[in-house]
Design a protein around this motif. Structure first.
Motif, PDB file in Angstrom:
ATOM      1  N   UNK A   1       0.831  -1.200   0.000  1.00  0.00           N
ATOM      2  CA  UNK A   1       0.000   0.000   0.000  1.00  0.00           C
ATOM      3  C   UNK A   1       0.866   1.251   0.000  1.00  0.00           C
ATOM      4  N   UNK A   2       0.280   2.339  -0.433  1.00  0.00           N
ATOM      5  CA  UNK A   2       1.020   3.600  -0.509  1.00  0.00           C
ATOM      6  C   UNK A   2       1.601   3.998   0.839  1.00  0.00           C
ATOM      7  N   UNK A   3       0.855   3.791   1.908  1.00  0.00           N
ATOM      8  CA  UNK A   3       1.346   4.235   3.213  1.00  0.00           C
ATOM      9  C   UNK A   3       2.435   3.337   3.785  1.00  0.00           C
ATOM     10  N   UNK A   4       2.736   2.221   3.116  1.00  0.00           N
ATOM     11  CA  UNK A   4       3.858   1.384   3.547  1.00  0.00           C
ATOM     12  C   UNK A   4       5.183   1.889   2.985  1.00  0.00           C
ATOM     13  N   UNK A   5       5.112   2.756   1.989  1.00  0.00           N
ATOM     14  CA  UNK A   5       6.321   3.274   1.335  1.00  0.00           C
ATOM     15  C   UNK A   5       6.516   4.707   1.795  1.00  0.00           C
ATOM     16  N   UNK A   6       7.378   4.891   2.782  1.00  0.00           N
ATOM     17  CA  UNK A   6       7.575   6.198   3.414  1.00  0.00           C
ATOM     18  C   UNK A   6       8.864   6.821   2.881  1.00  0.00           C
ATOM     19  N   UNK A   7       8.723   7.616   1.826  1.00  0.00           N
ATOM     20  CA  UNK A   7       9.914   8.220   1.212  1.00  0.00           C
ATOM     21  C   UNK A   7      10.488   9.334   2.081  1.00  0.00           C
ATOM     22  N   UNK A   8       9.656   9.961   2.894  1.00  0.00           N
ATOM     23  CA  UNK A   8      10.159  11.031   3.761  1.00  0.00           C
ATOM     24  C   UNK A   8      11.089  10.476   4.826  1.00  0.00           C
ATOM     25  N   UNK A   9      10.690   9.371   5.449  1.00  0.00           N
ATOM     26  CA  UNK A   9      11.530   8.729   6.458  1.00  0.00           C
ATOM     27  C   UNK A   9      12.497   7.722   5.848  1.00  0.00           C
ATOM     28  N   UNK A  10      12.365   7.479   4.550  1.00  0.00           N
ATOM     29  CA  UNK A  10      13.250   6.575   3.803  1.00  0.00           C
ATOM     30  C   UNK A  10      13.184   5.143   4.351  1.00  0.00           C
TER      31      UNK A  10
END
Length: 222
Positions: A77-86
């Motif tokens: 899901x989109x919320x599993x991929x946290x680009x801000x926190x890497x």
């Protein structure tokens, strides 16, 4: 299947191409369950200029780097991929325990490229990977894509999704990880893999050598 494949756009079955037929013939004599580091690299390179380049490059890289099963990748899901926190929050299946794993720079670049393309498609829902029809990606589409890219990369066998999970375990072993760390990383222990000082350095670009002694161990974990 060997009798043909379906177009993602039309759903109509098409016959296998010459390179796929040659790969099938070679694959029939092989029971190898893993890909070498160089084969993974070639597989990802084969996505260049393909009709789903951004999605498939991101998909293959994340499956390899994080040891994802095909169902885990398709359900991402989109919320599993946290680009801000890497970080990537991996929800393991088959009774596995979830982990949080660091995202490296090349992964973030491929993720951002895919998210840009996904935003253009504007699909409903929160599934990270979607098909050309804007529906959640199905495992059969991943299987067919890997067959195509195996042929395009002139691999000596047809890759299937679980080979990328095996390759992840082999890569960790090649870079010096002990069996406990590999076990944890693939979701077989309840451990938070987020701030580890070891894991980021373990994924130098696509290691090639795969010690025979870890083959049986990694297969058991999968």
């Amino acid at each position: 299947t060997m009798n043909g494949r379906k177009s993602e756009n039309t759903g109509r079955r098409q016959g296998p191409g010459r390179r796929e037929k040659e790969a099938w013939r070679g694959d029939a004599d092989s029971d190898r369950k893993h890909l070498t580091g160089r084969e993974v690299e070639r597989l990802i390179e084969a996505t260049r200029d393909s009709r789903n380049e951004a999605r498939d490059r991101c998909l293959l890289l994340l499956m390899f780097r994080h040891g994802l099963r095909v169902s885990e990748a398709c359900r991402l899901k989109l919320d599993q991929v946290d680009t801000e926190s890497r970080v990537l929050h991996v929800a393991r299946l088959k009774g596995g325990l979830s982990t949080t794993q660091p995202l490296r720079g090349d992964e973030l670049r491929t993720i951002n490229a895919w998210l840009k393309e996904r935003a253009r498609m504007n699909p409903p829902g929160k599934t990270f990977f979607v098909s050309e029809q804007r529906t959640p990606l199905h495992r059969s589409t991943v299987n067919l894509a890997l067959r195509k890219y195996s042929a395009d990369a002139s691999l000596p066998l047809l890759a299937h999704p679980h080979m990328l999970r095996h390759a992840c375990g082999f890569a960790l072993a090649d870079q010096g990880a002990d069996t406990r760390l590999i076990q944890d990383y693939l979701g077989h222990r309840n451990i938070l893999v987020q701030s580890s000082k070891d894991l980021p350095r373990l994924f130098r670009p696509f290691p090639i050598l795969h010690p025979p002694q870890v083959v049986t161990f990694v297969r058991k974990l999968s």
